[in-house]
Design an enzyme around this catalytic site. Sequence first.
Site, PDB file in Angstrom:
ATOM      1  N   ASP A 256       0.861  -1.174   0.000  1.00 46.91           N
ATOM      2  CA  ASP A 256       0.000   0.000   0.000  1.00 46.91           C
ATOM      3  C   ASP A 256       0.911   1.242   0.000  1.00 46.91           C
ATOM      4  O   ASP A 256       2.104   1.138   0.302  1.00 46.91           O
ATOM      5  CB  ASP A 256      -0.878  -0.048   1.251  1.00 46.91           C
ATOM      6  CG  ASP A 256      -1.629   1.245   1.476  1.00 46.91           C
ATOM      7  OD1 ASP A 256      -2.328   1.689   0.557  1.00 46.91           O
ATOM      8  OD2 ASP A 256      -1.502   1.808   2.580  1.00 46.91           O
TER       9      ASP A 256
ATOM     10  N   ASP B 291      -0.185   5.155   0.981  1.00 45.49           N
ATOM     11  CA  ASP B 291      -0.416   6.116   2.080  1.00 45.49           C
ATOM     12  C   ASP B 291      -0.589   5.401   3.425  1.00 45.49           C
ATOM     13  O   ASP B 291      -1.426   4.502   3.554  1.00 45.49           O
ATOM     14  CB  ASP B 291      -1.655   6.961   1.786  1.00 45.49           C
ATOM     15  CG  ASP B 291      -1.525   7.722   0.466  1.00 45.49           C
ATOM     16  OD1 ASP B 291      -0.432   8.247   0.187  1.00 45.49           O
ATOM     17  OD2 ASP B 291      -2.513   7.774  -0.285  1.00 45.49           O
TER      18      ASP B 291
HETATM   19 MG    MG Z   1      -3.010   3.090   3.462  1.00 45.49          MG
END
Ligand code: MG
Length: 195
Positions: free
Chosen positions: A8, A10
């Site tokens: 992932d 952020d």
């Molecule tokens: Mg995230």
Amino acid sequence: MIDAIFLDRDGTLNVERADYVKSIDELVLLPGALDALGMLSTLAVPIILITNQSVIGRGIIERATMDAIHDHLRALVHAHGGRLDAIYVCPHHPDAHCQCRKPQPGLLLAAAADFQLDLTRCIFVGDSLTDYAAAQAAGCQSILVRTGRQMQQLDELADRDPRVILKNDLRAVAAWLMAQKLTDVEGVALQPAAR
Ligand SMILES: [Mg+2]
Ligand SMILES: [Zn+2]
């Protein structure tokens, strides 16, 4: 053997912003993230970013701006001895109900098709319950990090499900993965959650 490592963005690689990362200046990497990518890059598997960026679908930034942010991210990673082999983005607004916005597994399925991956032999590292859900839907091993905005929910998830692997940050994930015998992803999955 592991087929690929999905990450992932952020809250996992960089600091999550409630108002979205809208420029290169707003992309602030988390402590140890570049070290972690350097370590993971020594493994002979693709490292693939899987990210929801509704900031595009919401009309806040253009796709070209996102591409510039990602070019910058890749340059930082390369300068630190690491690599990002591919970046898969869901650009859609949540109301579009697309098949690629996590927790849907669409981006993982697309990456699996492009890279010829067995998703049951892939690891997805994320910071949120939607990452966990996408990994579950795709059949990947999920590893979660406590660097996003859902630390408490992840702690509760790990308490409920002893198979959940929860680490403090991406550097801890990388160090832990390097210490495993990566001959069998099930061997990784069976490790108890170290807290
Ligand atoms: Mg995230
Ligand atoms: Zn989408």
